[in-house]
Design a protein around this motif. Structure first.
Motif, PDB file in Angstrom:
ATOM      1  N   GLY A  45       0.727  -1.246   0.000  1.00  0.00           N
ATOM      2  CA  GLY A  45       0.000   0.000   0.000  1.00  0.00           C
ATOM      3  C   GLY A  45       0.749   1.284   0.000  1.00  0.00           C
ATOM      4  N   GLN A  75       1.445  -0.450  -8.003  1.00  0.00           N
ATOM      5  CA  GLN A  75       0.024  -0.242  -8.282  1.00  0.00           C
ATOM      6  C   GLN A  75      -0.388   1.203  -8.037  1.00  0.00           C
ATOM      7  OE1 GLN A  75      -3.062  -1.942  -6.033  1.00  0.00           O
ATOM      8  NE2 GLN A  75      -2.049  -1.745  -4.069  1.00  0.00           N
ATOM      9  N   SER A  85      -2.541  -2.728 -11.153  1.00  0.00           N
ATOM     10  CA  SER A  85      -3.074  -3.147  -9.856  1.00  0.00           C
ATOM     11  C   SER A  85      -2.192  -4.237  -9.280  1.00  0.00           C
ATOM     12  CB  SER A  85      -4.508  -3.668  -9.992  1.00  0.00           C
ATOM     13  OG  SER A  85      -5.387  -2.660 -10.402  1.00  0.00           O
ATOM     14  N   TYR A  86      -2.211  -4.325  -7.957  1.00  0.00           N
ATOM     15  CA  TYR A  86      -1.446  -5.348  -7.241  1.00  0.00           C
ATOM     16  C   TYR A  86      -2.279  -5.855  -6.077  1.00  0.00           C
ATOM     17  CZ  TYR A  86       1.607  -7.236  -3.635  1.00  0.00           C
ATOM     18  OH  TYR A  86       2.142  -8.040  -2.663  1.00  0.00           O
ATOM     19  N   THR A  87      -2.207  -7.151  -5.844  1.00  0.00           N
ATOM     20  CA  THR A  87      -2.818  -7.699  -4.643  1.00  0.00           C
ATOM     21  C   THR A  87      -2.083  -8.960  -4.234  1.00  0.00           C
ATOM     22  OG1 THR A  87      -4.895  -8.425  -3.609  1.00  0.00           O
ATOM     23  CG2 THR A  87      -4.520  -9.103  -5.887  1.00  0.00           C
ATOM     24  N   ASN A  97     -10.165  -7.055 -10.710  1.00  0.00           N
ATOM     25  CA  ASN A  97      -8.938  -6.282 -10.505  1.00  0.00           C
ATOM     26  C   ASN A  97      -8.679  -5.306 -11.646  1.00  0.00           C
ATOM     27  OD1 ASN A  97      -8.271  -7.739  -8.072  1.00  0.00           O
ATOM     28  ND2 ASN A  97      -7.629  -9.433  -9.380  1.00  0.00           N
ATOM     29  N   THR A 132      -8.051   4.954 -12.533  1.00  0.00           N
ATOM     30  CA  THR A 132      -6.934   5.102 -11.604  1.00  0.00           C
ATOM     31  C   THR A 132      -6.363   6.510 -11.814  1.00  0.00           C
ATOM     32  OG1 THR A 132      -5.437   4.089 -13.222  1.00  0.00           O
ATOM     33  CG2 THR A 132      -6.354   2.653 -11.516  1.00  0.00           C
ATOM     34  N   ALA A 149      -7.928   0.085   2.531  1.00  0.00           N
ATOM     35  CA  ALA A 149      -7.867  -0.121   1.093  1.00  0.00           C
ATOM     36  C   ALA A 149      -7.784  -1.614   0.783  1.00  0.00           C
ATOM     37  CB  ALA A 149      -6.668   0.606   0.502  1.00  0.00           C
ATOM     38  N   THR A 163      -7.378  -4.569  -1.703  1.00  0.00           N
ATOM     39  CA  THR A 163      -6.748  -4.695  -3.017  1.00  0.00           C
ATOM     40  C   THR A 163      -7.209  -5.914  -3.795  1.00  0.00           C
ATOM     41  OG1 THR A 163      -4.877  -5.895  -2.053  1.00  0.00           O
ATOM     42  CG2 THR A 163      -4.692  -3.499  -2.190  1.00  0.00           C
ATOM     43  N   ALA A 196      -4.298  -3.149   1.992  1.00  0.00           N
ATOM     44  CA  ALA A 196      -3.049  -2.388   2.015  1.00  0.00           C
ATOM     45  C   ALA A 196      -2.660  -2.076   3.463  1.00  0.00           C
ATOM     46  CB  ALA A 196      -3.220  -1.091   1.221  1.00  0.00           C
TER      47      ALA A 196
END
Length: 847
Positions: free
Chosen positions: A16, A82, A89-91, A734, A739, A814, A816, A834
């Motif tokens: 995050g 991200q 995006s990232y998770t 996702n 953004t 947040a 993700t 995050a």
């Protein structure tokens, strides 16, 4: 299940830290005595076309950062990207892995043989399955290429590529060191030393350490968890026997261990009947009905609990900052990556030979039910306790006295482990003629081997195993072989048609050979391994036309239009627990993109790209009967990106970016594990008492075959596995529609040779879906925005500095990404979040 550890710093800070980046970041980090801002417009050199070029001369959507830009924006690892790159995006994912998504495409499948849509490269070397050495310390640059890489990069990554280039040794003596302390008992050190040995030989060493105590309280043990202890070191050697030849050898070691959570939150709207576990009508703090789980069904059958009894009633559900687990989780990974690159120039030609070797091994251990049961078992065993297995490679566990402990209530443990090894060889030959024509040709070979092991242990399963004398008394997915050999030849040609028009054409031939050996075990020995092989070939490539009008005194402009064909290989579905196809098919994408890159008055950069993807066979997955089942669907993605960076005077800079995505799934259907009835009237979900899965029955079948009770043997009763729902028109997971990010930095000289700077960055994304079914509200992930800031004082010659930096200063919750557990685990939803607000003091110097 596919198991991979996060990037090392991501184990510490997860996903995050906000970082706002732009394509006008510094390319070099040499000390500069003038008071400047890190967002000033300077040329940055990238290797997006496998040769060094100015980013403004590359007809590809690229965002890149030099080391100063990374530091200014608090970008420490690939997880931070991200919040740096539009449409990125990232998770974290459920089994210790990560998912990078570019323009809606990422690692959307699980399982052995599955490839990611975003390729990670370390000093030009492709890393199969990613890699933890995406830790950003002592780096030259980080590049993010958006769009299918059909010719030059990776194994035809369909989403894009992330390229990390580390700093090489220099012919000057220099060094640096910095220390960090922060909340949650964060402490760390980063250091570098560069030594010229001879006129032609130099060496460089760098390291980073960080410890972090975590931000979640385990109310059972009294410990703070979700932290890590990380150490990474890198050694580099550069030998230049002549001005035509350069040899670079780099080796990186990483070790990370800690007590990271499988997911930061688990939510469920409890199903009072127990055939589903969690209702599909919404989410909230809660635990699934124990009756719906495989462990609960077995406990009832073994007489440990009364029918319909739930020992977790009243147990503490995870709430984000606190959990009640039976034990503290454990995460460990160790990795080596080494690259050797030889570059030789002869006349107008440059030859490159790249060799890379990498190994990784690690494991995680966690409490999969996220809670401590309050209700006790009936005294079926002496003393009312059940001897419960530890992970046992001999598959005997408690049957042979190999136990984790003896428990008088439901207790469970999940352990995933894996190790891998890869060799890579790539050779390239590129021209630099004086005339209008140039080319690049190359060949690629990858040899990758991986082994994985996955255990799910529960005290009730052990009870049944001991009563029945059946082995193993736990679930195990055993994969001793998951091998890949990939071959490719590729090339591009570049033709200057006129002084202002250039054409690029490229092709790549790829051949992938995959092999998998695995088996699913539960009370099922002896059972042979299932062995599968898969060979696929594909031809991909790209075509580009560039137009650069005659340069004006105030404007430098490049426009381009391109077509790309991308490919990602197929893979294997685990066998044994559900009848599915042994393999899933490759995915293909046709991409059209137009873009423009401009520099105005040497003070403003403005880059724009618009694109359309048409996917054939996009790979997606879901969990059915404790196995990852992968499917292929068609999809369309349309989007655009805009990046603006401006220097205002000598003291102020701003950077802004925006990304837009519109994704749409084609004419496809799939059974939703959350609700196998598909929402159709006249059907009810039935709990399969033999596997813990679900099927569906009509109302008439329910009363005729099941006496009105939604529990039974689905296969024996001939019940359907579910009603497929149409996915047509639904959005990809996702893939937020918007953004947006904004950053500003102000710097000025103060008190003689001191420089003061302050920077703030804000990133926001609209809500998005966590699954392809787009079921509202349980699949919807709410929008969020994160604010970062830092204040720094340093000497103008950068000999020392001190700063205070903060990330997620608004303490935004947040989310993700999400993962829906298998029906045998009650269909609970794991949420990945995050990190919370972080504040740190950093002090360092250079010599």
């Amino acid at each position: 299940m596919n198991w991979k550890t996060n990037s090392a710093r991501a184990l510490v800070v997860s996903a995050g830290l906000l970082a706002v980046g732009q394509a006008t970041a510094h390319a070099q980090s040499a000390p500069d005595a003038q008071a400047t801002v890190s967002g000033a417009v300077n040329e940055i050199v990238v290797t997006a076309q496998r040769r060094e070029q100015s980013i403004q001369d590359v007809p590809i959507a690229v965002t890149a950062f030099g080391d100063e830009a990374l530091d200014a924006r608090q970008v420490d690892n690939a997880a931070d990207l991200q919040l740096v790159v539009p449409n990125f995006s990232y998770t974290s994912t459920n089994f210790g892995g990560v998912n990078y998504t570019i323009r809606g495409i990422g690692a959307s499948v699980l399982g052995d043989g599955a490839d990611t849509g975003v390729a990670l490269h370390y000093n030009g070397a492709f890393l199969q399955g990613g890699g933890n050495s995406s830790l950003y310390y002592d780096v030259e640059a980080v590049e993010v290429l958006r769009g299918p890489q059909g010719t030059l990069f990776g194994r035809n990554a369909t989403g894009g590529a992330v390229n990390l280039r580390t700093r090489k040794p220099r012919p000057t003596f220099e060094g640096s060191v910095e220390g960090r302390v922060g909340n949650f008992d964060t402490r760390g050190v980063e250091a570098m030393l560069n030594v010229p040995v001879t006129r032609s030989l130099a060496v460089r060493a760098a390291l980073v350490t960080e410890q972090y105590d975590g931000d979640i309280d385990n109310l059972t043990t009294g410990n703070r968890i979700n932290g890590a202890d990380v150490f990474s070191a890198r050694g580099s050697v550069r030998w230049t026997p002549s001005n035509l030849t350069t040899v670079d050898l780099t080796a990186t070691f990483l070790r990370a261990d800690g007590d990271g959570m499988q997911a930061e939150r688990r939510e469920c709207r409890r199903d009072p009947i127990g055939n589903l576990g969690c209702l599909p009508s919404g989410l909230g703090p809660g635990l699934p009905n124990y009756t719906s789980t495989l462990a609960g069904l077995v406990a009832t059958g073994a007489g440990l609990v009364e029918e319909g009894e739930d020992p977790f009633i009243g147990s503490i559900a995870p709430r984000g900052d606190a959990v009640a687990l039976d034990f503290d989780p454990e995460v460990y990974t160790k990795e080596w990556i080494a690259t050797l690159e030889i570059e030789h120039k002869f006349g107008p030609m440059t030859f490159n030979a790249l060799t890379a070797w990498a190994t990784q091994n690690g494991h995680y251990v966690t409490d999969p039910d996220f809670a401590v049961a309050l209700g006790r078992f009936a005294p079926v065993f002496p003393g009312g306790v059940v001897p419960t297995s530890r992970p046992d490679p001999d598959n005997l566990g408690s049957l042979a006295g190999r136990i984790s402990g003896s428990f008088d209530r439901p207790w469970s443990l999940e352990r995933g482990s894996g190790k891998s090894r890869q060799w890579l060889q790539e050779v390239r030959l590129a021209s630099n003629f004086d005339g209008p024509f140039d080319f690049l040709v190359g060949a690629f070979y990858l040899d990758y081997d991986r082994q994985e092991d996955f255990f799910q242990i529960a005290s009730s399963l052990d009870a049944a195993g001991l009563i029945l004398e059946a082995a193993p008394p736990f679930f195990r997915l055993e994969t001793p072989v998951a091998d890949l050999k990939s071959y490719a030849v590729f090339g591009e040609a570049y033709v200057d048609v006129t002084d202002t028009v250039r054409l690029t054409g490229g092709l790549r031939w790829t051949r992938d050979k995959k092999r998998q050996v695995n088996r699913n075990l539960l009370f099922s020995l002896p059972q042979p391994f299932d062995s599968n092989r898969l060979t696929k070939e594909a031809v991909t490539g790209r075509a580009v036309v560039e137009w650069r009008p005659a340069a004006a005194s105030s404007l430098d402009l490049l426009t381009y239009a391109s077509y790309s064909r991308g490919y990602k290989g197929g893979g294997f579905n685990p066998q044994g627990t559900v009848a599915v196809s042994k393999t899933f098919e490759p995915e293909y994408v046709n991409s059209v993109e137009v873009g423009a890159k401009s520099v105005l008055f040497d003070a403003v950069t403005a880059n724009f790209a618009a694109f359309r993807y048409d996917y054939d066979g996009l790979q997606v997955s879901k969990i059915v009967n404790r196995s990852s089942i992968n499917e292929n669907i068609d999809a369309t993605i349309v989007g655009a990106e805009f990046e603006l960076g401006a220097r205002i005077g000598d003291s102020l800079s701003v950077d802004v970016s925006a990304g837009h995505l519109a994704t749409e799934i084609g004419n496809a259907t799939s059974i939703d594990p959350r609700d196998p009835t598909g929402g159709r009237r006249g059907f009810i979900a039935v709990k399969d008492t033999t596997s813990g899965g679900n099927c569906v029955a009509t109302t008439a079948q329910l009363f005729r075959l099941l006496d009105g009770v939604p529990f039974g043997d689905c296969a024996a009763l001939g019940l359907s596995s579910g009603n497929a729902v149409s996915l047509k028109g639904r959005e990809l997971p996702n893939a937020p529609e918007w953004t947006l990010r904004f950053g500003a930095e102000y710097a000025r000289g103060i008190a003689g040779d001191l420089q003061f700077s302050v920077r703030a960055d804000y990133s926001w994304r609209s809500d998005f879906w966590g699954r392809i079914y787009n079921r509202d509200p349980i699949d919807r992930i709410e929008s969020w925005g994160i604010l970062d800031a830092r204040v720094q004082v340093e000497r103008a010659d950068k000999r020392w500095f001190a700063r205070v930096e903060g990330s997620n200063l608004l303490d935004e919750d947040a989310v993700t990404g999400m993962y829906v557990a298998d029906a045998s685990a009650g269909l609970a939803t794991n949420l990945f979040v995050a990190p919370r607000r972080r504040v740190a003091l950093v002090v360092g110097g250079r010599f």
